[in-house]
Structures are given as structure tokens and as C-alpha cells.
Design a protein around this motif. Structure first.
Motif, short mmCIF file in Angstrom:
data_model
loop_
_atom_site.label_atom_id
_atom_site.label_comp_id
_atom_site.label_asym_id
_atom_site.label_seq_id
_atom_site.Cartn_x
_atom_site.Cartn_y
_atom_site.Cartn_z
N LEU A 132 35.95 -43.90 -37.07
CA LEU A 132 36.63 -43.87 -35.76
C LEU A 132 37.16 -42.47 -35.45
O LEU A 132 37.02 -41.98 -34.33
CB LEU A 132 37.77 -44.89 -35.71
CG LEU A 132 37.36 -46.36 -35.74
CD1 LEU A 132 38.59 -47.26 -35.71
CD2 LEU A 132 36.44 -46.73 -34.60
N ARG A 155 41.68 -46.29 -28.46
CA ARG A 155 42.24 -45.00 -28.87
C ARG A 155 41.95 -43.92 -27.83
O ARG A 155 42.84 -43.11 -27.50
CB ARG A 155 41.64 -44.59 -30.22
CG ARG A 155 42.49 -43.57 -30.96
CD ARG A 155 41.85 -43.07 -32.21
NE ARG A 155 41.91 -44.01 -33.31
CZ ARG A 155 41.53 -43.72 -34.55
NH1 ARG A 155 41.04 -42.52 -34.82
NH2 ARG A 155 41.61 -44.61 -35.50
N TRP A 193 34.16 -50.52 -32.01
CA TRP A 193 34.08 -49.87 -30.70
C TRP A 193 35.34 -50.17 -29.87
O TRP A 193 35.86 -49.28 -29.20
CB TRP A 193 32.82 -50.30 -29.95
CG TRP A 193 32.91 -49.93 -28.50
CD1 TRP A 193 33.05 -50.77 -27.44
CD2 TRP A 193 32.94 -48.61 -27.95
NE1 TRP A 193 33.16 -50.07 -26.27
CE2 TRP A 193 33.10 -48.72 -26.56
CE3 TRP A 193 32.86 -47.32 -28.51
CZ2 TRP A 193 33.16 -47.64 -25.72
CZ3 TRP A 193 32.93 -46.23 -27.65
CH2 TRP A 193 33.08 -46.39 -26.28
N LYS A 198 38.27 -50.71 -30.95
CA LYS A 198 39.35 -49.86 -31.49
C LYS A 198 39.24 -48.43 -30.97
O LYS A 198 40.23 -47.82 -30.55
CB LYS A 198 39.27 -49.83 -33.03
CG LYS A 198 40.04 -50.93 -33.73
CD LYS A 198 39.99 -50.68 -35.22
CE LYS A 198 40.59 -51.81 -36.00
NZ LYS A 198 40.46 -51.58 -37.46
N LEU A 199 38.02 -47.92 -31.03
CA LEU A 199 37.79 -46.54 -30.60
C LEU A 199 38.07 -46.38 -29.11
O LEU A 199 38.70 -45.39 -28.68
CB LEU A 199 36.33 -46.14 -30.91
CG LEU A 199 35.92 -44.72 -30.51
CD1 LEU A 199 36.67 -43.67 -31.31
CD2 LEU A 199 34.42 -44.53 -30.69
N HIS A 200 37.63 -47.36 -28.35
CA HIS A 200 37.84 -47.32 -26.90
C HIS A 200 39.34 -47.32 -26.56
O HIS A 200 39.80 -46.54 -25.71
CB HIS A 200 37.13 -48.52 -26.25
CG HIS A 200 37.23 -48.53 -24.76
ND1 HIS A 200 36.63 -47.56 -23.98
CD2 HIS A 200 37.84 -49.36 -23.91
CE1 HIS A 200 36.88 -47.81 -22.72
NE2 HIS A 200 37.61 -48.90 -22.64
N PHE A 248 27.70 -44.67 -29.48
CA PHE A 248 28.38 -45.24 -30.66
C PHE A 248 27.48 -46.27 -31.34
O PHE A 248 27.32 -46.25 -32.57
CB PHE A 248 29.70 -45.88 -30.23
CG PHE A 248 30.48 -46.49 -31.35
CD1 PHE A 248 31.23 -45.70 -32.21
CD2 PHE A 248 30.46 -47.86 -31.57
CE1 PHE A 248 31.95 -46.28 -33.25
CE2 PHE A 248 31.17 -48.44 -32.61
CZ PHE A 248 31.93 -47.65 -33.45
#
Lengths: 229, 184
Positions: B48, A40, A34, A36-38, B22
Motif C-alpha cells: 500500500l 488513504r 484497493w 484501503k489504498l483508495h 493497481f
């Protein structure tokens, strides 16, 4: 023969749906994903904003240049106007076009020999001449009333000037074409006999005179051509 | 919190709602990605990418229920996996020699755990595994699979049948349920 269970899609689906996480999966991994995704998502939004900023920064100099060009063109126009004013002041009043009332005003002013009036007229002249280029109607509105009254008093003086003389178109007189035989009385040049001998004499004299003049101007020597020697 | 409100808030850019969504679907989606892609790192990366696309395109999504949303998310993930496989050009169709036909006990199959089934699928070659996943687990038609994978419909069918035979063989090798080996 294959087993019936292997062909049944529900068997596989049901079995796989009971699986909630990967075998040997650590729970904390999800949080790391999460993060990492955040990051990005944040980066992409920041990149999008940066893109707009770059676009704005690129457009800003263009806008400034355009504004400068527009202002320059306006200045050039203003300068041209001033030049026009100068020319009107420099040129004598009698050379100005006589088509408008404004010009007649400018001519009449110096004749009056009244200083304050002349100043007013010169101002009016410069203004009005520019305005005549734009529109004739505007000239009429700009003209002050009292000056027109002065013109009426000095009407004769203003008429002496070259400008006020109305340009009259020369009408060509149409002449009647008549044949010479149709004339009743012949003109003298056709009736008198022509003396050709005089003309010939005159020509001879002329030729002789020319030869004498040529002999006087030239320096030379005579060569006698004889058969004695 | 209700999933409808979560989606609404996520549409408005709420990070908390996005994180909740998520957390709700990440495990299942990671499992899905791992079924298509063997390497764990690749699966995480695809997860991702899929979620990123999901959140970016959430504005255009009209919510019609949890099942629809789940299907949409699953489809995004499958597309990501197929794109990844296409990029790597790993759709090499393996031609196995005629597998021996094995008959498995149905009771033994019922006793198989989900982990064991998952591991069985993962051990299949890429071509077999993809066709098996798309046809058996996702319920797609051979025509659709052929378009997605860029192969012919016949190839898809043959790949599926070979995948099944290989699965039986693997099961038998594991000694889960071996009844009879048909002698040719």
C-alpha cells in the motif's frame, strides 16, 4: 561443488515470474487492499486541503488586523489635519507666517468689514494654511481671483498690521577701530583730572552711615571693661 | 484499456485508472514484498505504501514503455521493503557454520515448481534472503547491494554464497534431489 542451476539468475527469475499470486491467495483480498489504498489517497488529499484551509484561517485575522491598523493610521492622520485647522483658526491672523500670499489674504479680510467676504476668506485661510505646509504652489492655485482684487484696494490698511510689515534684517554697522593715541582730540573724560579724594570721602561716609544704621537696628548692652573692680 | 492511457488518466487523478493499474500490478508486487518480508500483514502494508508513493509521484514519471514503468514500480517496492527492514534493524548477518557441499540434480531443479522455490526463498534468514533476492532475482551488483543494505561488499558476497549453500541444504532436506554428500 554447487549446482550450476543455483548460480544461474535466469533460473530463479524465470521460475518466480511464472508465479502470479501467492500460494493459497484469495482473490477478494486485492479489492480490500484497493479500498484501503483508495481511502488513504482520499484522506491525504483531504488533509492537504484542510492544511490550506487552516493556513487561510490563520492568515485571515492577520489580514484583518493589518487592515484595521492601516485604517487607524489614516484616521490619526485625518485627526491631525483637523487639529491643524483648529490651530489656524484659533491663532490670530497677525501671528501667521507672512511668507505666503494666503496669510496676507486672511489679514486683509477683517479689515474690509464685509461679512460675506470674511467668511470666504476664513475658509480659504484654513485651506490655504494646510496647503502651505504641503506645497506653496498649491496655495497659489487655491486662491480665488476676486479676493486678490480686494487686497489691492485695501493695500494701506493691510500694511498697518504686524504681519504685512516686511521683516528687515538689521545690518550691523561696522565701526572703525582707532587707538586712543592716534586720536587728535581727546574726549573730555580722558582730559579732566580725576578727584580721588571725593571718592574716598564718599566711601567713608557710606561706611559710617552703614555703622550707624547697624547700631540703630541692634538691641544690646554695653559691657564696661575696667581694671578698677 | 491501454496502459499508456491508464497512466495518463491516473495522472489526472482518475480513480478508475488508478484501480486498473493497481489490479494489474498488485499481485506481482505483493509477491515481491513477501519475498523480502516474511509477515503477510507487513507485506500488504508495504504494498500500500509503495502504491501510494507510485500514484503520488506519477506526475513526475515520464512513460517510456510498460517495462520501464514496471521496473520503476518494482524499485519503489524494493526500497519500501529495505526501508522497513532497516527500521526494524533486522539486517543481522547470520554466520552459518560451513555448510556441507551438496550436489543437486539439474533435472530435479527443473522440476521444482514456482511455489516451492518461493517458499524456499522465504525460509532463508533475513540477511541471506535480502542479498539473494537483490543479487539473483533483481540482478544487482554487490556494490549496489552493499550501499542499499549498509554492509560491506565482502559481507554481501559471503552472505550470498552462504545463502546458496543453505538453499541446497534445504532442498536436500526436502528430499527433492539428493545425489551425493561430500564427506569432509
Amino acid at each position: 561443488m554447487l549446482s550450476k542451476k543455483l548460480n544461474d539468475p535466469f533460473y530463479w527469475k524465470n521460475k518466480l515470474e511464472t508465479l502470479h499470486c501467492l500460494p493459497g491467495e484469495a482473490v477478494h483480498k486485492k479489492d480490500a487492499l484497493w479500498e484501503k489504498l483508495h481511502d488513504r489517497l482520499q484522506q491525504k488529499s483531504a488533509a492537504g486541503k484542510a492544511k490550506w484551509y487552516w493556513m487561510a484561517a490563520g492568515l485571515l485575522p492577520l489580514i484583518i488586523i493589518a487592515c484595521m491598523m492601516v485604517s487607524n493610521t489614516e484616521n490619526i492622520g485625518g485627526k491631525q489635519e483637523t487639529v491643524k485647522e483648529n490651530t489656524t483658526k484659533a491663532t490670530p491672523s497677525y501671528l501667521l507666517p507672512a511668507s505666503t500670499k494666503a496669510v496676507t489674504l486672511s489679514v486683509s479680510a477683517p479689515v474690509e468689514k464685509k461679512q460675506p467676504v470674511a467668511v470666504i476668506n476664513s475658509k480659504v485661510k484654513s485651506k490655504t494654511f494646510i496647503d502651505t505646509i504641503k506645497a506653496n504652489n498649491a496655495v497659489v492655485t487655491l486662491l480665488p481671483e476676486p479676493i486678490e482684487a480686494d487686497i489691492t484696494t485695501n493695500n494701506i490698511l493691510s500694511a498697518d498690521t504686524a504681519v504685512t510689515v516686511a521683516p528687515t534684517a538689521v545690518v550691523k554697522k561696522k565701526l572703525q577701530v582707532v587707538h586712543i593715541n592716534e586720536l587728535e582730540t581727546y574726549p573730555a573724560q580722558f582730559t579732566e583730572p580725576v578727584n580721588y579724594a571725593q571718592n574716598i570721602k564718599f566711601r567713608k561716609n557710606k561706611i559710617n552711615n552703614l555703622n550707624v544704621a547697624a547700631q540703630q537696628n541692634t538691641i544690646g548692652f554695653k559691657i564696661k571693661l575696667s581694671s578698677k573692680n | 484499456m491501454d496502459i499508456t492511457t491508464l497512466i495518463k488518466e491516473a495522472k489526472h487523478g482518475s480513480t478508475a485508472a488508478q484501480k486498473a493499474l493497481f489490479d494489474m500490478f498488485a499481485d506481482k508486487m505483493l509477491l515481491l514484498c513477501c519475498r523480502y518480508v516474511k509477515r503477510r500483514e507487513d507485506a500488504e502494508e508495504l504494498l500500500l505504501d509503495g502504491f501510494y508513493k507510485f500514484f503520488k509521484n506519477l506526475q513526475s514519471f515520464s512513460y517510456q514503455g510498460e517495462a520501464a514503468m514496471y521496473c520503476w514500480l518494482k524499485r519503489i517496492m524494493i526500497n519500501e521493503c529495505l526501508m522497513f527492514l532497516r527500521k526494524k534493524n533486522v539486517f543481522t548477518i547470520v554466520t552459518e557454520s560451513a555448510a556441507e557441499e551438496i550436489v543437486l540434480e539439474e533435472e530435479a531443479l527443473n522440476n521444482l515448481s514456482a511455489d516451492e522455490i518461493f517458499n524456499l526463498i522465504v525460509t532463508l534468514p533475513v540477511g541471506y534472503r535480502t542479498v539473494f533476492n537483490l543479487f539473483v532475482v533483481e540482478g544487482m551488483e554487490h556494490k549496489e547491494i552493499a550501499v542499499l543494505m549498509g554492509i560491506s561488499e565482502g559481507t554481501s558476497k559471503s552472505q550470498l554464497s552462504k545463502a546458496r549453500v543453505l538453499l541446497q541444504k534445504l532442498l536436500s532436506q526436502k528430499g527433492i534431489a539428493y545425489v551425493k554428500q561430500k564427506a569432509q
